[in-house]
Design a protein around this motif. Sequence first.
Motif, PDB file in Angstrom:
ATOM      1  N   GLU A  87       1.171  -1.198  -4.736  1.00 56.56           N
ATOM      2  CA  GLU A  87       1.879  -2.578  -5.110  1.00 56.56           C
ATOM      3  C   GLU A  87       2.422  -2.657  -6.420  1.00 56.56           C
ATOM      4  N   VAL A  88       3.456  -2.642  -6.520  1.00 56.37           N
ATOM      5  CA  VAL A  88       4.450  -2.942  -7.744  1.00 56.37           C
ATOM      6  C   VAL A  88       4.992  -4.082  -7.746  1.00 56.37           C
ATOM      7  N   THR A  89       5.011  -4.719  -8.992  1.00 52.14           N
ATOM      8  CA  THR A  89       5.493  -5.921  -9.458  1.00 52.14           C
ATOM      9  C   THR A  89       6.450  -5.656 -10.384  1.00 52.14           C
ATOM     10  N   MET A  90       7.814  -5.952 -10.069  1.00 50.97           N
ATOM     11  CA  MET A  90       8.881  -5.424 -10.910  1.00 50.97           C
ATOM     12  C   MET A  90       9.098  -6.679 -12.106  1.00 50.97           C
ATOM     13  N   LEU A  91       9.775  -6.178 -13.079  1.00 49.58           N
ATOM     14  CA  LEU A  91      10.040  -7.295 -14.276  1.00 49.58           C
ATOM     15  C   LEU A  91      10.927  -8.338 -13.415  1.00 49.58           C
ATOM     16  N   ASP A  92      11.812  -8.270 -12.620  1.00 53.19           N
ATOM     17  CA  ASP A  92      12.291  -9.545 -12.179  1.00 53.19           C
ATOM     18  C   ASP A  92      11.607 -10.231 -11.191  1.00 53.19           C
ATOM     19  N   GLY A  93      10.118  -9.903 -10.843  1.00 50.52           N
ATOM     20  CA  GLY A  93       9.227 -10.723 -10.199  1.00 50.52           C
ATOM     21  C   GLY A  93       9.214 -10.330  -8.667  1.00 50.52           C
ATOM     22  N   SER A  94      10.108  -9.177  -8.167  1.00 48.86           N
ATOM     23  CA  SER A  94       9.895  -8.931  -6.894  1.00 48.86           C
ATOM     24  C   SER A  94       8.784  -7.884  -6.697  1.00 48.86           C
ATOM     25  N   LYS A  95       8.603  -7.692  -5.486  1.00 47.72           N
ATOM     26  CA  LYS A  95       7.077  -7.056  -5.363  1.00 47.72           C
ATOM     27  C   LYS A  95       7.770  -5.877  -4.419  1.00 47.72           C
ATOM     28  N   ARG A  96       7.068  -4.572  -4.347  1.00 45.53           N
ATOM     29  CA  ARG A  96       7.405  -3.607  -3.446  1.00 45.53           C
ATOM     30  C   ARG A  96       5.885  -2.967  -3.151  1.00 45.53           C
ATOM     31  N   GLU A  97       5.678  -2.752  -1.939  1.00 42.61           N
ATOM     32  CA  GLU A  97       4.358  -2.210  -1.607  1.00 42.61           C
ATOM     33  C   GLU A  97       4.628  -1.094  -0.673  1.00 42.61           C
ATOM     34  N   ARG A  98       3.876   0.071  -0.663  1.00 38.60           N
ATOM     35  CA  ARG A  98       3.855   1.453   0.258  1.00 38.60           C
ATOM     36  C   ARG A  98       2.502   1.953   0.355  1.00 38.60           C
ATOM     37  N   SER A  99       2.478   2.478   1.505  1.00 34.67           N
ATOM     38  CA  SER A  99       1.304   3.262   1.681  1.00 34.67           C
ATOM     39  C   SER A  99       1.522   4.749   1.692  1.00 34.67           C
ATOM     40  N   PHE A 100       0.489   5.497   1.285  1.00 33.02           N
ATOM     41  CA  PHE A 100       0.823   6.861   1.306  1.00 33.02           C
ATOM     42  C   PHE A 100      -0.286   7.716   1.750  1.00 33.02           C
ATOM     43  N   ALA A 101      -0.105   8.560   2.685  1.00 35.92           N
ATOM     44  CA  ALA A 101      -1.299   9.503   3.195  1.00 35.92           C
ATOM     45  C   ALA A 101      -1.778  10.509   2.094  1.00 35.92           C
ATOM     46  N   ILE A 102      -3.272  10.597   2.006  1.00 34.13           N
ATOM     47  CA  ILE A 102      -3.647  11.544   0.941  1.00 34.13           C
ATOM     48  C   ILE A 102      -4.229  12.866   2.034  1.00 34.13           C
ATOM     49  N   GLY A 103      -3.522  14.051   1.510  1.00 31.42           N
ATOM     50  CA  GLY A 103      -4.069  15.167   2.292  1.00 31.42           C
ATOM     51  C   GLY A 103      -5.304  15.887   1.469  1.00 31.42           C
ATOM     52  N   ILE A 104      -6.328  15.476   1.924  1.00 37.32           N
ATOM     53  CA  ILE A 104      -7.398  16.057   1.147  1.00 37.32           C
ATOM     54  C   ILE A 104      -7.794  17.395   1.837  1.00 37.32           C
ATOM     55  N   ARG A 105      -7.787  18.466   0.521  1.00 34.10           N
ATOM     56  CA  ARG A 105      -7.812  19.876   0.999  1.00 34.10           C
ATOM     57  C   ARG A 105      -9.291  20.221   1.457  1.00 34.10           C
ATOM     58  N   GLN A 106      -9.440  20.980   2.561  1.00 33.33           N
ATOM     59  CA  GLN A 106     -10.652  21.042   3.031  1.00 33.33           C
ATOM     60  C   GLN A 106     -11.033  22.525   2.691  1.00 33.33           C
ATOM     61  N   GLU A 107     -12.215  23.047   1.968  1.00 32.49           N
ATOM     62  CA  GLU A 107     -12.423  24.306   1.770  1.00 32.49           C
ATOM     63  C   GLU A 107     -13.542  24.921   2.401  1.00 32.49           C
TER      64      GLU A 107
END
Length: 149
Positions: A129-149
Amino acid sequence: MHSVLKYRNEAGYTLMEALFQLVIMSIFLHFIILFFYWKLPIERQLQDYYATEWELFAIDLQALLVEVEDFSVLMGDRAISFTNERGEINIGQHNYVIRKQVYSAGHITLFTNVSSVIFTHDGYELNVEVTMLDGSKRERSFAIGIRQE
């Protein structure tokens, strides 16, 4: 010398000169109108520069999170740290930018004009979640690829 002044052409402004200037002016007006028709779509594309910058940030961050080891959220949800094939990477806010550091060195700017950022980690998903200097907000979800050893 008096004879030179006597034969001077005093016909004045001719109809041909007026028509020629009218043609030149109409050509310039057409170019001006065409310029504004060309400029309008480009202005619409570049109107929200930060939306484009946000999408590029999202692409960069997702590319970094493909094969990750040792993922953790640091500094009270203000930064993340993980290890991938490039090394130990820290991503967090520094002043008004989100930056990337490799092995706690360097300063690679990923996103600018940031007032605050919050990273939340839930399983294989990272929410930013990012709040910009002008007050607008941006949000994004990311997939985390955990390396399996």
